[in-house]
Design a protein around this motif. Structure first.
Motif, PDB file in Angstrom:
ATOM      1  N   ASN A   3      -0.183  -4.238  15.657  1.00 34.21           N
ATOM      2  CA  ASN A   3       0.555  -5.452  15.300  1.00 34.21           C
ATOM      3  C   ASN A   3       1.382  -5.119  14.054  1.00 34.21           C
ATOM      4  N   GLY A   4       2.321  -4.212  14.250  1.00 35.94           N
ATOM      5  CA  GLY A   4       3.118  -3.745  13.128  1.00 35.94           C
ATOM      6  C   GLY A   4       4.503  -3.322  13.544  1.00 35.94           C
ATOM      7  N   TYR A  48       0.849  -1.188   0.000  1.00 38.61           N
ATOM      8  CA  TYR A  48       0.000   0.000   0.000  1.00 38.61           C
ATOM      9  C   TYR A  48       0.885   1.238   0.000  1.00 38.61           C
ATOM     10  N   SER A  49       0.386   2.294  -0.628  1.00 34.27           N
ATOM     11  CA  SER A  49       1.168   3.531  -0.707  1.00 34.27           C
ATOM     12  C   SER A  49       0.938   4.448   0.478  1.00 34.27           C
ATOM     13  N   SER A  50      -0.101   4.167   1.273  1.00 38.11           N
ATOM     14  CA  SER A  50      -0.374   5.013   2.442  1.00 38.11           C
ATOM     15  C   SER A  50      -0.907   4.171   3.587  1.00 38.11           C
ATOM     16  N   ILE A  51      -0.716   4.666   4.791  1.00 36.53           N
ATOM     17  CA  ILE A  51      -1.199   3.966   5.979  1.00 36.53           C
ATOM     18  C   ILE A  51      -2.724   3.927   5.991  1.00 36.53           C
ATOM     19  N   GLN A  52      -3.356   4.998   5.552  1.00 34.12           N
ATOM     20  CA  GLN A  52      -4.809   5.068   5.557  1.00 34.12           C
ATOM     21  C   GLN A  52      -5.430   3.952   4.712  1.00 34.12           C
ATOM     22  N   THR A  53      -4.897   3.751   3.501  1.00 38.83           N
ATOM     23  CA  THR A  53      -5.452   2.701   2.643  1.00 38.83           C
ATOM     24  C   THR A  53      -5.193   1.314   3.229  1.00 38.83           C
ATOM     25  N   ALA A  54      -4.069   1.165   3.911  1.00 41.61           N
ATOM     26  CA  ALA A  54      -3.776  -0.123   4.558  1.00 41.61           C
ATOM     27  C   ALA A  54      -4.744  -0.370   5.709  1.00 41.61           C
ATOM     28  N   LYS A  96       1.221  10.145  12.386  1.00 39.40           N
ATOM     29  CA  LYS A  96       0.191  10.941  13.062  1.00 39.40           C
ATOM     30  C   LYS A  96      -0.536  10.040  14.061  1.00 39.40           C
ATOM     31  N   LYS A  97      -1.209  10.677  15.008  1.00 39.54           N
ATOM     32  CA  LYS A  97      -1.896   9.922  16.061  1.00 39.54           C
ATOM     33  C   LYS A  97      -2.859   8.902  15.478  1.00 39.54           C
ATOM     34  N   GLU A  98      -3.639   9.322  14.469  1.00 37.44           N
ATOM     35  CA  GLU A  98      -4.639   8.427  13.901  1.00 37.44           C
ATOM     36  C   GLU A  98      -4.019   7.293  13.076  1.00 37.44           C
ATOM     37  N   GLU A  99      -2.736   7.422  12.732  1.00 33.96           N
ATOM     38  CA  GLU A  99      -2.068   6.381  11.947  1.00 33.96           C
ATOM     39  C   GLU A  99      -1.424   5.310  12.822  1.00 33.96           C
ATOM     40  N   GLU A 100      -1.232   5.597  14.109  1.00 31.86           N
ATOM     41  CA  GLU A 100      -0.499   4.701  14.990  1.00 31.86           C
ATOM     42  C   GLU A 100      -1.204   3.369  15.224  1.00 31.86           C
ATOM     43  N   THR A 101      -2.499   3.310  14.892  1.00 30.93           N
ATOM     44  CA  THR A 101      -3.247   2.052  15.017  1.00 30.93           C
ATOM     45  C   THR A 101      -2.593   0.937  14.211  1.00 30.93           C
TER      46      THR A 101
END
Length: 374
Positions: A243-244, A211-217, A234-239
């Motif tokens: 398991n990463g 994937y090219s972005s965390i959001q799409t993943a 970013k905070k919302e990307e840390e999810t």
């Protein structure tokens, strides 16, 4: 220095998972190269090849027979990378072998760095995968002789190691590795860094998607993720890291000019502050670049050495060959170049634009470029 004596255990200082061992002049150069490239590796070589920077580089010197060093390394490390002839290594490790489930991976490199040979614990110990990564890092030939090679997927702890990638934290290496081995859905999110990380002849397994972005993943809800980026999340990307594993590719070139005698502390602070403002990781810096006039600037040299960055300098003519946004007649008057930080960063990176064009801070001028990998 480690003094090796018959019948006495060698007192080593283990920092990483892999030990790189050399006993020849050429082997030492290979070992130092791997020590700079491979995360979590400790370098050992004979004291007669001392260069003077070993303490600073966390390199351990020894005197005496390397045979007496190997038992301690065997007990401590996940893998040994030994730059000694294959026959000699086989004879030295034979008396200390225990079980294929517990013995470390052993990889041998010839003195010219042309062949990398998987010797022990190929599958369970990971020597086959380690052989491939070391061979790729050295542009050498991997020699693997096991009848079957069952891995053929991403080795999470070795991912990108040949390029010098480092992980942010080792906390999730084990569960993510389990997800990969169990063929669960894996997301590889790559925003920067070398793209040729897959080196098998067969295609990437179907359970591994890029994937090219965390959001799409995140929208795909994978079981695990490998995230490759120079950015701070970013905070919302840390999810994605529940398991990463977060990998830091070496993709940032820092261009820098400074007044003569600028302190190491000031230079380091400017770099740290600037990268924090850009939301970039210090771990992704590859090189510190400047003008030839500053090739002996103590502050620049010390910062580059501290972080293991390449230190690169260019002549005024080379710098003037680059078209820059903010040329300065004043800088030209004193240096012969119309700019230092801007063109130095662009020359090294090969980028056609800068992430930070130029910032003046105290005695320092800094520019930042992102190395593009197609």
């Amino acid at each position: 220095m480690i003094q090796l004596q018959e019948g006495k255990k060698a007192l080593i200082t283990q920092r990483g998972d892999y030990a790189v061992v050399a006993i020849t002049k050429h082997g030492v150069e290979i070992a130092r190269n791997l020590g700079r490239t491979f995360q979590q590796s400790d370098v050992y070589y004979m004291s007669k090849f001392e260069k003077g920077d070993e303490q600073e580089q966390n390199i351990q010197l020894f005197s005496g027979s390397v045979r007496m060093l190997l038992p301690s390394l065997f007990e401590s490390y996940k893998g040994l990378i030994i730059i000694i002839s294959l026959g000699a290594v086989v004879r030295m490790i034979a008396p200390i072998l225990k079980d294929k489930k517990t013995d470390p991976a052993v990889v041998v490199i010839d003195d010219k760095g042309e062949n990398v040979i998987s010797v022990l614990s190929g599958h369970i110990g990971g020597a086959n995968e380690l052989t491939r990564e070391v061979a790729a890092a050295l542009e050498a030939h991997p020699v693997i002789t096991t009848a079957s090679d069952v891995q053929k997927t991403i080795p999470v702890d070795l991912f990108g190691k040949r390029f010098g990638w480092v992980w942010e934290s080792a906390e999730k290496l084990t569960p993510v590795s389990a997800s990969v081995v169990n063929e669960e859905e894996i997301a590889v999110v790559q925003e920067s860094g070398e793209k040729n990380w897959w080196h098998y002849e067969h295609p990437v397994p179907a359970n591994i998607k890029t994937y090219s972005s965390i959001q799409t993943a995140l929208e795909a809800s994978p079981h695990a993720a490998l995230v490759v980026t120079h950015r701070n999340l970013k905070k919302e990307e840390e999810t994605i890291l529940e398991n990463g594993v977060l990998y830091r590719p070496k993709v940032l070139a820092i261009g820098m000019g400074c007044n003569r005698g600028t302190s190491t502390a000031e230079i380091e602070t400017v770099i740290e502050t600037t990268l924090a403002e850009l939301q970039f990781s210090m771990k992704s810096v590859k090189a510190l670049c400047t003008i030839e006039l500053k090739k002996d600037e103590e502050g620049l040299l010390e910062v580059a050495s501290k972080y293991g960055w390449e230190f690169v300098y260019y002549s005024p003519q080379e710098l003037n060959s680059i078209s820059i946004q903010q040329p300065s007649d004043t800088v030209f008057k004193y240096t012969g170049a119309y700019g230092v930080s801007e063109p130095a960063a662009m020359l090294y990176s090969g980028a056609d634009k800068l992430e930070l064009v130029k910032k003046k801070s105290g005695n320092v001028t800094i520019s930042v470029a992102l190395i593009p990998y197609d």
